[in-house]
Design a protein around this motif. Structure first.
Motif, short mmCIF file in Angstrom:
data_model
loop_
_atom_site.label_atom_id
_atom_site.label_comp_id
_atom_site.label_asym_id
_atom_site.label_seq_id
_atom_site.Cartn_x
_atom_site.Cartn_y
_atom_site.Cartn_z
N ILE A 139 2.42 -8.54 -18.24
CA ILE A 139 3.00 -7.61 -19.21
C ILE A 139 1.92 -7.14 -20.19
CG2 ILE A 139 4.59 -7.40 -21.16
CD1 ILE A 139 6.48 -9.29 -19.64
N ALA A 140 1.11 -8.11 -20.69
CA ALA A 140 0.04 -7.76 -21.62
C ALA A 140 -0.99 -6.85 -20.96
CB ALA A 140 -0.63 -9.03 -22.14
N THR A 141 -1.34 -7.15 -19.72
CA THR A 141 -2.30 -6.32 -18.98
C THR A 141 -1.76 -4.92 -18.76
OG1 THR A 141 -3.13 -8.28 -17.82
CG2 THR A 141 -3.65 -6.14 -16.86
N SER A 142 -0.48 -4.85 -18.37
CA SER A 142 0.16 -3.55 -18.14
C SER A 142 0.17 -2.71 -19.41
CB SER A 142 1.58 -3.76 -17.63
OG SER A 142 2.25 -2.53 -17.50
N LEU A 143 0.48 -3.34 -20.53
CA LEU A 143 0.52 -2.61 -21.80
C LEU A 143 -0.87 -2.16 -22.24
CD1 LEU A 143 3.15 -4.75 -23.75
CD2 LEU A 143 3.45 -2.44 -22.86
N THR A 144 -1.87 -2.99 -21.95
CA THR A 144 -3.26 -2.60 -22.26
C THR A 144 -3.67 -1.40 -21.42
OG1 THR A 144 -3.83 -4.90 -22.79
CG2 THR A 144 -5.65 -3.39 -22.35
N PHE A 145 -3.36 -1.48 -20.13
CA PHE A 145 -3.67 -0.34 -19.24
C PHE A 145 -2.94 0.92 -19.70
CE2 PHE A 145 -5.20 -2.25 -14.96
CZ PHE A 145 -6.12 -3.04 -15.65
N SER A 146 -1.68 0.76 -20.11
CA SER A 146 -0.90 1.93 -20.51
C SER A 146 -1.43 2.54 -21.80
CB SER A 146 0.59 1.57 -20.66
OG SER A 146 0.80 0.70 -21.74
N LEU A 147 -1.97 1.71 -22.69
CA LEU A 147 -2.57 2.24 -23.92
C LEU A 147 -3.77 3.13 -23.59
CD1 LEU A 147 -2.90 2.38 -27.01
CD2 LEU A 147 -4.22 0.25 -26.88
N VAL A 148 -4.64 2.62 -22.74
CA VAL A 148 -5.81 3.40 -22.31
C VAL A 148 -5.34 4.63 -21.55
CG1 VAL A 148 -7.90 3.39 -20.90
CG2 VAL A 148 -7.28 1.36 -22.22
N GLY A 149 -4.34 4.44 -20.68
CA GLY A 149 -3.83 5.55 -19.88
C GLY A 149 -3.22 6.65 -20.73
N MET A 150 -2.47 6.28 -21.77
CA MET A 150 -1.85 7.29 -22.64
C MET A 150 -2.92 8.08 -23.40
SD MET A 150 1.38 7.44 -22.20
CE MET A 150 1.94 8.35 -23.62
N TYR A 151 -3.97 7.39 -23.83
CA TYR A 151 -5.04 8.10 -24.54
C TYR A 151 -5.76 9.08 -23.61
CZ TYR A 151 -9.39 9.07 -26.98
OH TYR A 151 -10.47 9.72 -27.57
N LEU A 152 -6.07 8.62 -22.39
CA LEU A 152 -6.74 9.49 -21.43
C LEU A 152 -5.85 10.66 -21.04
CD1 LEU A 152 -8.44 6.86 -19.07
CD2 LEU A 152 -9.55 8.33 -20.75
N THR A 153 -4.55 10.42 -20.93
CA THR A 153 -3.60 11.49 -20.62
C THR A 153 -3.60 12.54 -21.72
OG1 THR A 153 -2.21 9.95 -19.36
CG2 THR A 153 -1.19 12.02 -20.07
N TYR A 154 -3.61 12.07 -22.96
CA TYR A 154 -3.66 12.97 -24.13
C TYR A 154 -4.90 13.87 -24.06
CZ TYR A 154 -5.33 13.99 -28.90
OH TYR A 154 -5.88 14.59 -30.01
#
Length: 428
Positions: free
Chosen positions: A292-307
């Motif tokens: 869960i922690a890894t997924s949330l970390t990936f999603s944080l980076v992913g959301m920034y890159l998507t932006y």
């Protein structure tokens, strides 16, 4: 511009597909290294000639289907943008309803329906392939029912997420990605908590393990591992598949250890206890929470890159994509395309973390059961039931495998045999 982008996109997809077809059917070699030939990891030792042939053939087709379906999703969203379909969906929703939330719901129905229709052939081919090779036992009606359940579950969750996401985009053009991620944290935890008791039962029937003697042995193992488990659950999967599986799901009081009934029917108690020890390791080593922690970390980076990527794409290709602003609902296919690409690119790292955890769980099972032979025969049976390659090609392992290969798992167990024997001798 739009025609050129579409042409380049289709050509890139065709080249991508041709590359993996050549790689899987002509270049990749799944032959075992010389030192493993004749060992218990050698499929020629535990599979007959027909099973060997079918496992190679089925695996190659299945892998090719994966590598064709994933980028096809990107092409689909690109076409939706370039042909003005996203703009049309929005216009239809505005004509049909006045309220914003209802316009979003109508837009999503159109986009979801087109997406479902576009990807349905891949889903059906996958189902038909599994059925043809006698892995799936599921009827067409049952398969279609699950597809429809998927459609409406995804639609419901997507509606909530998209409504919040585009509201945030309008409120904060520079920080929406961060606020969206912060809101995704409790949402992810909530879904993980609900998964075993709300979502999973929509697809299958779960009930306490019928074999009470076996359940007592499993619970005794759980007690030794300090796992507060009162039940082991079995799920009726024999109506859908001949494959074997067991897993841990959920968090907190909703955490469950689950066995497929196919596993119960085809494996001995010793083999099942080895699998249960493996699954208990995920709980003991907190893999669910780490994931869960890894997924949330990936999603944080992913959301920034998507932006960043969405802003760049709208500035450079906004006219071709029929998008005037990132916060315009018409940009949703672009958002989904970027997210899908980032998930594909982050897959190898996620797989590497997962393979490490699975290796740890295998070693935990060896130490808990002291029964390497049960582990070896279990993995051999898993290979046979799923027609999986023992030694898949490198790119397949890199992009797809979240578990160590069967070659790695069985050879590790063989190497542990002397250590287990030494431990037994010391005990005597």
């Amino acid at each position: 511009m739009a025609r050129k982008i579409g042409l380049y996109g289709v050509l890139a997809y065709l080249l991508f597909g041709l590359f993996f077809y050549w790689y899987l059917f002509y270049f990749a070699d799944s032959t075992l290294p010389f030192e493993y030939q004749g060992s218990q990891a050698d499929p020629a030792v535990f599979l007959n000639e027909r099973e060997l042939f079918l496992s190679e053939e089925y695996s190659r087709i299945r892998y090719l289907l994966y590598f064709l379906a994933t980028p096809f999703e990107w092409i689909f969203y690109l076409i939706i943008l370039l042909f003005g379909l996203s703009k049309a969906f929005k216009e239809w929703s505005e004509v049909t309803a006045k309220k914003k939330w209802l316009q979003t719901a109508i837009y999503l129905i159109w986009l979801s329906f087109f997406s479902f229709a576009a990807m349905l052939p891949f889903s059906y081919i996958s189902y038909y392939l599994s059925k043809s090779y006698h892995i799936s036992t599921q009827t067409f009606a049952s398969w279609l029912k699950e597809e429809l359940i998927d459609f409406w579950l995804n639609y419901g969750m997507t509606f909530i997420l998209v409504s919040v996401l585009y509201w945030l985009m309008k409120k904060s053009t520079k920080r929406w990605w961060l606020y969206a991620w912060l809101l995704s944290v409790p949402f992810t935890l909530f879904l993980t908590f609900l998964q075993p008791v709300v979502i999973d039962p929509l697809y299958n029937d779960f009930y306490p393990l019928k074999n009470k003697e076996l359940e007592a042995e499993i619970l005794d193992m759980a007690q030794k591992a300090d796992i507060p488990a009162n039940h082991v659950f079995e799920v009726n999967m024999s109506e859908k598949t001949n494959a074997l599986n067991a897993y841990v799901t959920g968090i907190g009081s909703n955490a469950r250890i689950v066995l497929w009934d196919t596993t119960l029917n085809k494996l001995s108690n010793e083999q099942i206890l080895f699998i249960m020890a493996h699954e208990m390791a995920h709980y003991v080593e907190k893999h669910i929470y780490i994931n869960i922690a890894t997924s949330l970390t990936f999603s944080l980076v992913g959301m920034y890159l998507t932006y960043k990527l969405m802003n760049w794409a709208v500035v450079r290709y906004g006219k071709a994509f029929n998008i005037s602003a990132v916060s315009d609902l018409q940009s949703l296919p672009l958002f989904l395309m970027i997210i899908s690409m980032l998930l594909f690119m982050s897959g190898p790292l996620s797989n590497m973390i997962s393979r490490y955890q699975e290796t740890r769980a295998d070693r935990y099972a060896i130490e808990m059961t002291q029964n390497t032979e049960a582990g070896i025969t279990t993995f051999q049976e898993l290979s046979r039931a799923g027609l999986s390659q023992v030694n898949p090609p490198f790119l397949v392992k890199f992009f797809i495998y979240g578990h160590p290969t069967m070659l790695e798992r069985i050879s590790t167990l063989e190497e542990y045999k002397p250590k287990v024997k030494e431990s037994e001798d010391e005990g005597n």
